[in-house]
Scaffold this motif. Structure first.
Motif, PDB file in Angstrom:
ATOM      1  N   SER A 183      38.520  31.368  45.186  1.00 46.04           N
ATOM      2  CA  SER A 183      38.405  32.791  45.491  1.00 46.04           C
ATOM      3  C   SER A 183      38.515  33.038  46.994  1.00 46.04           C
ATOM      4  O   SER A 183      37.987  32.269  47.803  1.00 46.04           O
ATOM      5  N   SER A 184      39.165  34.125  47.359  1.00 45.71           N
ATOM      6  CA  SER A 184      39.264  34.502  48.770  1.00 45.71           C
ATOM      7  C   SER A 184      37.928  34.980  49.326  1.00 45.71           C
ATOM      8  O   SER A 184      37.776  35.165  50.541  1.00 45.71           O
ATOM      9  N   LEU A 185      36.941  35.167  48.452  1.00 47.23           N
ATOM     10  CA  LEU A 185      35.619  35.596  48.902  1.00 47.23           C
ATOM     11  C   LEU A 185      34.744  34.430  49.365  1.00 47.23           C
ATOM     12  O   LEU A 185      33.724  34.650  50.025  1.00 47.23           O
ATOM     13  N   ARG A 188      33.714  34.327  52.921  1.00 42.30           N
ATOM     14  CA  ARG A 188      32.963  35.501  53.365  1.00 42.30           C
ATOM     15  C   ARG A 188      31.479  35.421  53.020  1.00 42.30           C
ATOM     16  O   ARG A 188      30.741  36.374  53.272  1.00 42.30           O
ATOM     17  N   SER A 227      34.539  29.685  41.411  1.00 44.50           N
ATOM     18  CA  SER A 227      34.612  30.820  42.338  1.00 44.50           C
ATOM     19  C   SER A 227      35.570  31.892  41.828  1.00 44.50           C
ATOM     20  O   SER A 227      35.330  33.094  42.025  1.00 44.50           O
ATOM     21  N   GLU A 231      34.610  35.837  40.975  1.00 45.94           N
ATOM     22  CA  GLU A 231      35.304  37.010  41.504  1.00 45.94           C
ATOM     23  C   GLU A 231      35.805  37.909  40.382  1.00 45.94           C
ATOM     24  O   GLU A 231      35.714  39.144  40.471  1.00 45.94           O
ATOM     25  N   LYS A 237      35.795  45.020  43.447  1.00 46.86           N
ATOM     26  CA  LYS A 237      36.392  43.860  44.087  1.00 46.86           C
ATOM     27  C   LYS A 237      36.055  43.792  45.576  1.00 46.86           C
ATOM     28  O   LYS A 237      35.671  44.766  46.209  1.00 46.86           O
ATOM     29  N   ASN A 238      36.211  42.601  46.122  1.00 47.41           N
ATOM     30  CA  ASN A 238      36.110  42.353  47.557  1.00 47.41           C
ATOM     31  C   ASN A 238      34.721  42.634  48.124  1.00 47.41           C
ATOM     32  O   ASN A 238      34.585  43.110  49.245  1.00 47.41           O
ATOM     33  N   PRO A 240      31.417  40.696  49.074  1.00 48.45           N
ATOM     34  CA  PRO A 240      30.767  39.392  49.195  1.00 48.45           C
ATOM     35  C   PRO A 240      29.306  39.402  48.764  1.00 48.45           C
ATOM     36  O   PRO A 240      28.793  38.399  48.257  1.00 48.45           O
ATOM     37  N   PHE A 243      29.368  38.976  45.185  1.00 47.86           N
ATOM     38  CA  PHE A 243      29.982  37.705  44.811  1.00 47.86           C
ATOM     39  C   PHE A 243      28.986  36.560  44.826  1.00 47.86           C
ATOM     40  O   PHE A 243      29.033  35.672  43.965  1.00 47.86           O
TER      41      PHE A 243
END
Length: 272
Positions: A183-185, A188, A227, A231, A237-238, A240, A243
């Motif tokens: 996950s891109s999170l 973060r 992960s 997400e 979304k987005n 943290p 998350f």
């Protein structure tokens, strides 16, 4: 298809993971290890670290918040773990940020046998002697061959190198695996890399010491896929803050069947 049996072994074996970690992430490591079925303990006092390292199933060292007393304790614990035949994992947090960190890591690498070293691209580049532009604990942005960096760290320090980031690379100096899940999170939330080091330690503790490469591969794959599940479960979304607990739940709820179905792994052998 990989079986990911060590995923189940962590739950069944409940390995005791001795963490000598930084003050920022101690609680996160404890929660994450409990979620996957491991048993965390934090011990850094000079008076007890040798005994703790001997009794634990694995020792995980994290240099995130260093001081001279902790360095002495790490050396003592590492020596005791080596003597007892217990695996030791190093997380060289921000090793390139200061000369003190570089000197400490050099001393640890000289005096302790590390089963695995897990770091981001910037940190691993320092250990490989490769020029890199990252600062502090950031991964940096240079487009350097991360598979080659992992190979160099593995060969130079006779260890399993785990280079984590947008993709994770695991190398024993001869073969490598690249995992493109995640996950891109993760970057973060504080301590996502530190927790991965501890998770690698828990997986290593469940297998014979000569299977550490496979343990790290399965740990990274399981962590990255979890992960993604976390997400996907978010209602917005987005975020943290949302998350973090979702990721903890995903770690507690992972299964080898889910990992097998969703993981993307490229495997190969390094050119001689």
């Amino acid at each position: 298809m990989r079986r990911f049996d060590s995923l189940e072994q962590v739950k069944k074996g409940n390995p005791l993971v001795h963490n000598m970690t930084n003050i920022v992430v101690a609680g996160d490591l404890a929660d994450g290890l409990l979620a996957i079925g491991a048993s965390p303990i934090m011990a850094s006092a000079l008076e007890e670290v040798a005994e703790m390292a001997e009794n634990a199933d694995v020792l995980v060292m994290n240099i995130g918040t260093l001081d001279a007393e902790l360095v002495r304790a790490m050396k003592r614990a590492g020596a005791a773990a080596n003597e007892a035949g217990k695996p030791v994992v190093l997380d060289p947090v921000g090793v390139g940020a200061t000369s003190f960190r570089r000197e400490v890591v050099a001393e640890l690498l000289e005096t302790i046998r590390f089963t695995a070293i897990r770091g981001n691209a910037s940190e691993m580049a320092v250990l490989a002697g490769v020029e890199w532009q990252g600062k502090g604990v950031d991964a940096g942005s240079d487009h350097v061959d991360q598979i080659e960096i992992a190979r160099q760290v593995a060969k130079k320090h006779k260890t399993i190198a785990v280079l984590s980031g947008a993709s994770d690379v695991i190398s024993d100096g001869k073969r490598f695996a690249k995992i493109t899940n995640g996950s891109s999170l993760l970057p973060r939330i504080t301590g996502s890399g530190c927790l991965l080091s501890a998770v690698c330690g828990a997986f290593i503790a469940t297998l014979p010491i000569d299977a550490a490469y496979m343990a790290c591969l399965e740990a990274c794959a399981s962590y990255a896929v979890a992960s993604e599940f976390a997400e996907e479960s978010l209602s917005a979304k987005n975020l943290p803050g949302s998350f973090r607990p979702a990721f903890l739940d995903a770690l507690a709820n992972w299964s080898k069947e889910a990992i097998q179905e969703h993981v993307f792994i490229e495997e190969g052998r390094h050119a001689e």
